[in-house]
Design a protein around this motif. Structure first.
Motif, PDB file in Angstrom:
ATOM      1  N   LEU A 185       0.817  -1.208   0.000  1.00 57.68           N
ATOM      2  CA  LEU A 185       0.000   0.000   0.000  1.00 57.68           C
ATOM      3  C   LEU A 185       0.852   1.259   0.000  1.00 57.68           C
ATOM      4  O   LEU A 185       0.391   2.319  -0.419  1.00 57.68           O
ATOM      5  N   PHE A 186       2.091   1.153   0.499  1.00 58.10           N
ATOM      6  CA  PHE A 186       2.984   2.309   0.384  1.00 58.10           C
ATOM      7  C   PHE A 186       4.225   1.964  -0.437  1.00 58.10           C
ATOM      8  O   PHE A 186       5.333   2.415  -0.185  1.00 58.10           O
ATOM      9  N   GLN A 187       4.008   1.115  -1.441  1.00 55.57           N
ATOM     10  CA  GLN A 187       4.980   0.869  -2.509  1.00 55.57           C
ATOM     11  C   GLN A 187       6.291   0.257  -2.039  1.00 55.57           C
ATOM     12  O   GLN A 187       7.361   0.548  -2.557  1.00 55.57           O
ATOM     13  N   THR A 188       6.203  -0.624  -1.055  1.00 54.36           N
ATOM     14  CA  THR A 188       7.367  -1.424  -0.696  1.00 54.36           C
ATOM     15  C   THR A 188       6.887  -2.841  -0.426  1.00 54.36           C
ATOM     16  O   THR A 188       5.760  -3.195  -0.808  1.00 54.36           O
ATOM     17  N   PHE A 189       7.703  -3.670   0.187  1.00 57.73           N
ATOM     18  CA  PHE A 189       7.325  -5.059   0.397  1.00 57.73           C
ATOM     19  C   PHE A 189       7.794  -5.503   1.783  1.00 57.73           C
ATOM     20  O   PHE A 189       8.676  -4.859   2.380  1.00 57.73           O
ATOM     21  N   TYR A 195       8.674 -13.318   1.653  1.00 59.07           N
ATOM     22  CA  TYR A 195       8.784 -14.053   0.382  1.00 59.07           C
ATOM     23  C   TYR A 195       9.412 -15.423   0.627  1.00 59.07           C
ATOM     24  O   TYR A 195       8.917 -16.457   0.132  1.00 59.07           O
ATOM     25  N   SER A 196      10.486 -15.453   1.418  1.00 58.58           N
ATOM     26  CA  SER A 196      11.173 -16.714   1.697  1.00 58.58           C
ATOM     27  C   SER A 196      10.259 -17.704   2.396  1.00 58.58           C
ATOM     28  O   SER A 196      10.196 -18.890   2.039  1.00 58.58           O
ATOM     29  N   ARG A 270      20.972 -17.129   6.837  1.00 57.38           N
ATOM     30  CA  ARG A 270      21.048 -15.717   7.199  1.00 57.38           C
ATOM     31  C   ARG A 270      21.396 -14.884   5.975  1.00 57.38           C
ATOM     32  O   ARG A 270      20.905 -13.766   5.821  1.00 57.38           O
ATOM     33  N   GLU A 271      22.239 -15.432   5.107  1.00 57.14           N
ATOM     34  CA  GLU A 271      22.659 -14.693   3.913  1.00 57.14           C
ATOM     35  C   GLU A 271      21.465 -14.372   3.029  1.00 57.14           C
ATOM     36  O   GLU A 271      21.329 -13.249   2.525  1.00 57.14           O
ATOM     37  N   ILE A 276      17.922 -10.170   1.022  1.00 58.07           N
ATOM     38  CA  ILE A 276      16.593  -9.634   0.724  1.00 58.07           C
ATOM     39  C   ILE A 276      16.323  -8.383   1.538  1.00 58.07           C
ATOM     40  O   ILE A 276      15.750  -7.396   1.045  1.00 58.07           O
ATOM     41  N   THR A 277      16.762  -8.396   2.783  1.00 59.14           N
ATOM     42  CA  THR A 277      16.589  -7.222   3.636  1.00 59.14           C
ATOM     43  C   THR A 277      17.340  -6.023   3.089  1.00 59.14           C
ATOM     44  O   THR A 277      16.858  -4.884   3.181  1.00 59.14           O
TER      45      THR A 277
END
Length: 317
Positions: A185-189, A195-196, A270-271, A276-277
């Motif tokens: 809703l504010f254009q991020t994820f 996802y993982s 962790r990688e 992704i982070t």
């Protein structure tokens, strides 16, 4: 975990000089009795279960002090098994929940995000995100121990709150609970594992569809989809968790083995989480002002809804 006493046998007081300790808490588990500001930690010696509930007194989000307390507890559990060779594990189950009625977690600390973006503090935002990743990683891997992790959702879990729940081996949710990832809703994820985790429980196509939709779903729908393992009636989540433990206590070793199999065929490093982070940090740092304002508006609506004092949001433990 709607009350301050979520299990029949709460932690005993730590031993005093010349005194005795509560025999319900073995000496190797003394770390469970450490004083905590953000977490309510209880131990059931019969089922060997740790019940860990977020207090959510000043916020319903993942603040840095809350993450630090949780990660310290996780590290203590990991160290327990690294430093000892037990015939029978002193902790078999770990259940994460919330003491705040109708709320598990509303996700990331949105005012903190906005503050770091406007200060152009990329590394501050990354440090927060990595603390989230550490909690997700430890949950997924069961602290590298025989502990079976479970999430108990007696209230809504959005964004990072839902990510945290999905990182557990089992997820119990009450009917009517709202779940989802509103970040689109504010254009991020949702960048700390959504996802993982969803793609491992379902598949990448449905993970993307859910994340990009930004919509809220009821626990019933996600149970049918396969994201929720156990669906409980409203107000019966804790009882359902206790029944699951009672029914599966003798099968604990089997559940632990299945957890290892899951992690073998769907490893999560962790990688991967940090990579992704890093993409998430870049995405948030480049949000347009209008989307930052949407973050602020959502945080303000949460403050009003749960009657929180916004000035206390950054209170340190």
């Amino acid at each position: 975990m709607r009350t301050a006493s979520p299990v029949p046998s709460p932690l005993g007081d730590p031993p005093t000089p010349g005194g005795t300790r509560d025999e319900a808490l073995p000496q190797c588990l003394d770390f469970l009795a450490k004083p905590r500001h953000m977490l309510d930690v209880r131990f059931d010696p019969v089922s060997r279960t740790v019940w860990c509930a977020m207090r959510h007194e000043n916020t319903v989000s993942w603040t840095l002090p809350l993450l630090q307390e949780l990660n310290a507890l996780n590290a203590d559990i990991r160290a327990l098994y690294e430093q000892n060779d037990f015939v029978e594990p002193p902790i078999k189950f770990f259940i994460g929940g919330s003491l705040r009625p109708d709320v598990f977690s509303m996700g990331g600390d949105l005012p903190f995000f906005v503050d770091r973006v406007r200060a152009r503090d990329t590394e501050g935002l990354r440090s927060y995100a990595y603390a989230c990743v550490e909690a997700i990683y430890e949950n997924y891997h069961g602290f590298d121990s025989p502990v079976v992790t479970m999430a108990l959702l007696e209230g809504d879990a959005l964004g990072g709150g839902f990510e945290a729940a999905l990182s557990c081996q089992f997820v119990i949710a009450e009917r009517g609970v709202n779940l989802g990832f509103p970040e689109a809703l504010f254009q991020t994820f949702p960048g700390m594992g959504a996802y993982s985790l969803v793609s491992r429980r379902l598949d990448p196509a449905r993970a993307e569809k859910l994340i990009l939709s930004g919509r809220m779903c009821k626990a019933e729908e996600l149970h049918e989809m396969g994201l929720i393992d156990i669906l409980a009636e409203k107000g019966e989540g804790q009882a359902r968790a206790q029944r699951f433990i009672a029914d599966n206590g003798k099968r604990h070793a089997l559940l632990g083995a299945i957890g290892k199999v899951r992690r073998r065929i769907a490893p999560l490093t962790r990688e991967e989480l940090r990579d992704i982070t890093d993409i998430w940090v870049e995405s948030v740092m480049n949000l347009a002002p209008i989307n930052l304002r949407k973050m602020e508006m959502l945080a303000m609506s949460q403050d009003r809804l749960f009657q929180q004092a916004a000035s206390q949001r950054f209170r340190q433990s």
